[in-house]
Design a protein around this motif. Structure first.
Motif, PDB file in Angstrom:
ATOM      1  N   THR B  50      59.271   5.209  59.338  1.00 48.67           N
ATOM      2  CA  THR B  50      60.042   5.474  60.557  1.00 48.67           C
ATOM      3  C   THR B  50      59.178   5.259  61.793  1.00 48.67           C
ATOM      4  OG1 THR B  50      61.407   7.093  59.400  1.00 48.67           O
ATOM      5  CG2 THR B  50      61.353   7.231  61.794  1.00 48.67           C
ATOM      6  N   LEU B  54      59.621   2.449  64.714  1.00 48.96           N
ATOM      7  CA  LEU B  54      59.742   2.831  66.128  1.00 48.96           C
ATOM      8  C   LEU B  54      58.696   2.103  66.967  1.00 48.96           C
ATOM      9  CD1 LEU B  54      60.381   6.680  66.018  1.00 48.96           C
ATOM     10  CD2 LEU B  54      62.013   4.883  66.613  1.00 48.96           C
ATOM     11  N   LEU B  55      57.457   2.076  66.489  1.00 48.98           N
ATOM     12  CA  LEU B  55      56.377   1.462  67.264  1.00 48.98           C
ATOM     13  C   LEU B  55      56.588  -0.041  67.427  1.00 48.98           C
ATOM     14  CD1 LEU B  55      53.377   3.404  65.666  1.00 48.98           C
ATOM     15  CD2 LEU B  55      54.338   3.768  67.936  1.00 48.98           C
ATOM     16  N   LEU B  56      57.194  -0.663  66.406  1.00 44.80           N
ATOM     17  CA  LEU B  56      57.466  -2.101  66.481  1.00 44.80           C
ATOM     18  C   LEU B  56      58.771  -2.400  67.214  1.00 44.80           C
ATOM     19  CD1 LEU B  56      56.498  -3.257  62.869  1.00 44.80           C
ATOM     20  CD2 LEU B  56      55.408  -3.989  64.982  1.00 44.80           C
ATOM     21  N   GLY B  57      59.585  -1.360  67.441  1.00 41.64           N
ATOM     22  CA  GLY B  57      60.888  -1.597  68.051  1.00 41.64           C
ATOM     23  C   GLY B  57      61.926  -2.106  67.065  1.00 41.64           C
ATOM     24  N   THR B  59      64.741  -1.054  65.433  1.00 43.77           N
ATOM     25  CA  THR B  59      65.729   0.020  65.341  1.00 43.77           C
ATOM     26  C   THR B  59      67.107  -0.570  65.116  1.00 43.77           C
ATOM     27  OG1 THR B  59      65.871  -0.013  67.753  1.00 43.77           O
ATOM     28  CG2 THR B  59      64.516   1.714  66.745  1.00 43.77           C
ATOM     29  N   TRP B 121      44.494  -7.575  64.150  1.00 46.02           N
ATOM     30  CA  TRP B 121      43.908  -6.230  64.245  1.00 46.02           C
ATOM     31  C   TRP B 121      44.996  -5.183  64.419  1.00 46.02           C
ATOM     32  CZ3 TRP B 121      45.319  -3.690  68.484  1.00 46.02           C
ATOM     33  CH2 TRP B 121      45.770  -4.467  69.558  1.00 46.02           C
ATOM     34  N   ALA B 122      46.040  -5.519  65.201  1.00 50.54           N
ATOM     35  CA  ALA B 122      47.128  -4.567  65.400  1.00 50.54           C
ATOM     36  C   ALA B 122      47.886  -4.340  64.092  1.00 50.54           C
ATOM     37  CB  ALA B 122      48.080  -5.058  66.487  1.00 50.54           C
ATOM     38  N   LEU B 125      45.947  -1.964  61.969  1.00 51.53           N
ATOM     39  CA  LEU B 125      46.074  -0.617  62.522  1.00 51.53           C
ATOM     40  C   LEU B 125      47.435  -0.002  62.177  1.00 51.53           C
ATOM     41  CD1 LEU B 125      44.674   1.456  64.285  1.00 51.53           C
ATOM     42  CD2 LEU B 125      45.733   0.391  66.266  1.00 51.53           C
ATOM     43  N   LEU B 126      48.479  -0.810  62.282  1.00 49.45           N
ATOM     44  CA  LEU B 126      49.800  -0.283  61.980  1.00 49.45           C
ATOM     45  C   LEU B 126      49.919   0.049  60.493  1.00 49.45           C
ATOM     46  CD1 LEU B 126      52.324   0.331  63.656  1.00 49.45           C
ATOM     47  CD2 LEU B 126      53.339  -1.701  62.658  1.00 49.45           C
ATOM     48  N   VAL B 129      48.508   3.510  60.267  1.00 47.14           N
ATOM     49  CA  VAL B 129      49.437   4.511  60.822  1.00 47.14           C
ATOM     50  C   VAL B 129      50.590   4.762  59.848  1.00 47.14           C
ATOM     51  CG1 VAL B 129      51.090   4.941  62.669  1.00 47.14           C
ATOM     52  CG2 VAL B 129      48.832   4.015  63.209  1.00 47.14           C
ATOM     53  N   LEU B 155      41.585   8.088  55.487  1.00 52.68           N
ATOM     54  CA  LEU B 155      42.023   7.066  56.414  1.00 52.68           C
ATOM     55  C   LEU B 155      41.185   5.793  56.289  1.00 52.68           C
ATOM     56  CD1 LEU B 155      43.394   7.907  59.672  1.00 52.68           C
ATOM     57  CD2 LEU B 155      41.401   6.453  59.818  1.00 52.68           C
ATOM     58  N   THR B 156      39.919   5.964  55.991  1.00 57.26           N
ATOM     59  CA  THR B 156      39.035   4.813  55.817  1.00 57.26           C
ATOM     60  C   THR B 156      39.526   3.928  54.670  1.00 57.26           C
ATOM     61  OG1 THR B 156      37.254   6.261  56.503  1.00 57.26           O
ATOM     62  CG2 THR B 156      36.611   4.160  55.537  1.00 57.26           C
ATOM     63  N   LEU B 201      32.107  10.943  54.303  1.00 61.43           N
ATOM     64  CA  LEU B 201      31.238  10.454  55.368  1.00 61.43           C
ATOM     65  C   LEU B 201      30.469  11.640  55.936  1.00 61.43           C
ATOM     66  CD1 LEU B 201      33.765   8.090  57.184  1.00 61.43           C
ATOM     67  CD2 LEU B 201      31.919   7.447  55.654  1.00 61.43           C
TER      68      LEU B 201
END
Lengths: 204, 204, 204
Positions: B50, B54-57, B59, B121-122, B125-126, B129, B155-156, B201
């Protein structure tokens, strides 16, 4: 704006007002200042509708499109700020305001989803999300145990009301007013009975 | 729908199923009722996708577009509701279900971002997330210490898997299936090793 | 990109940098590892702008459109990771970094809303939301008492700065640079005075 849209809008504002009042009652229990009252009221009153609009892609979200939603929250917050000391049990007042908001948002959320072209089951689900999210955020930011995680039936009431509304509109072909009234009555009836009689589902 | 889209969809549903199961396992540890199981399962299984949408738009978001994601969550929740008492250590089962979901969502999230035209890179990252958000919400609403803040590498692992996938797709020109398999293997391998050997770590 | 857009972008990056530093300072107080520093810094630095973009419907959100925002967060996180032991009071450094970010985001959030066609009151409100959200998420995920709920004036400062900026731009017809400077000065001045003198509003 058509009479139909107007009607939906009034219902939505009524839901915003009672949820905002429930938020302000929590703020009074936490002894916040006046700004805190308005913030918690606004987050509670607008949270459900904001998430609903985001999930549907209706942006800018409701309170960026018109001034009424925020004005209603501010008015509810200030009303509670000046009258909460008159209320005998602020916790019970909060529970009942929350129950009214829950019933109204379950139906308006489902209706807006139907209008946006969602499938019936998705519309019912979005009604539940709209109805519950504001209260969850209220309880999380105020560090209260979320009502939704307490023993009494809560989300189930929203789900039953939203499902009743959607069924009547889609399968039953009922008129808008009748379906809205039935959906609100089912949600509020179940939630109210759970509050009065301590109804709950069996835990794991 | 092309075979390619179909494949991505199945991967996504598999990730939803295991995350939903991890949510239901937390619900069982908290002794919630059946509705609570479904709610926590759905929030955990659908949260990452979800937020990604939302972050990508994209919807309306995934679970408003098709019934499968929610059905998978409900099925996983009920399966756990009726079988969790057979599991020896529900906490370890939860950790491993979470690790599988983490690996799958890191890759599908990155892939969907690439398809939507995001920079490499984005996209990576997504992926991170998408992989982490459902579990964070699960732990916050259930009042558990978020897995993501515990000592073990988490997360790593998602980041390494998403980065491996994106590198193979964009720079290496690898085929879709090979890149997906490599990304999932990297993420699950690192997270699994961290769980088995207590990798971490150095803290500040 | 016009000089105007360029200017807004630099202001936004400056706000991201100081908020990210405030997040990394919280991470150091919680003794997280380096990945935790970057995560909390990124969530704090990008949270407000992400919510702002979502509410306005500007998707993909800022950190999916360009690499700078995330790079700034990572740089701020690593800078704090290697220098925080030199800071005498990390809590006071955190409070002041937060105050600078608050003032910058209150104005850039309002400006972006105006550019997107929002009404003046909605623009001021969005400035407040942009300014406060990153810090709220930082405090919630790190299990700190949210600054916004502490006694000192916080949100009121953001609101005054955003309102001053919007008034000068819309009603006063002031130039962009003058309005930005005034808005930032009002927000930072009120918040700074509240920190130095312990200003607060009367509680309920």
């Amino acid at each position: 704006m058509s009479a139909l849209d107007q009607f939906l809008r009034w219902l939505d504002l009524a839901g915003i007002a009672v949820f905002a009042a429930s938020g302000a009652l929590v703020a009074s229990r936490k002894r916040m200042d006046a700004v805190g009252f308005v913030v918690v009221a606004a987050v509670t009153g607008l949270g459900g509708g904001t998430l609903r609009d985001l999930l549907l892609g209706r942006t800018p979200v409701l309170w960026l499109r018109a001034p009424e939603p925020l004005a209603v929250c501010a008015a509810a917050a200030l009303l509670v700020f000046f009258t909460a000391h008159l209320v005998e049990s602020r916790f019970r007042a909060l529970l009942w305001a929350d129950a009214v908001g829950l019933a109204l948002f379950a139906v308006t959320g489902a209706e807006l989803a139907l209008i946006s072209g969602a499938d019936p089951w998705a519309a019912a689900l979005l009604g539940v999300v709209s109805a519950c999210f504001g209260g969850i955020v209220r309880d999380v930011i105020c560090d209260e145990v979320p009502l939704i995680l307490r023993r009494e039936i809560y989300l189930t009431a929203a789900g039953a009301g939203a499902a009743a509304f959607v069924l009547l509109r889609v399968a039953g072909g009922a008129g808008r007013g009748a379906a809205v009234a039935a959906g609100v009555a089912v949600a509020f009836g179940i939630r109210g009975a759970a509050l009065l009689r301590g109804w709950s589902l069996p835990p794991y």
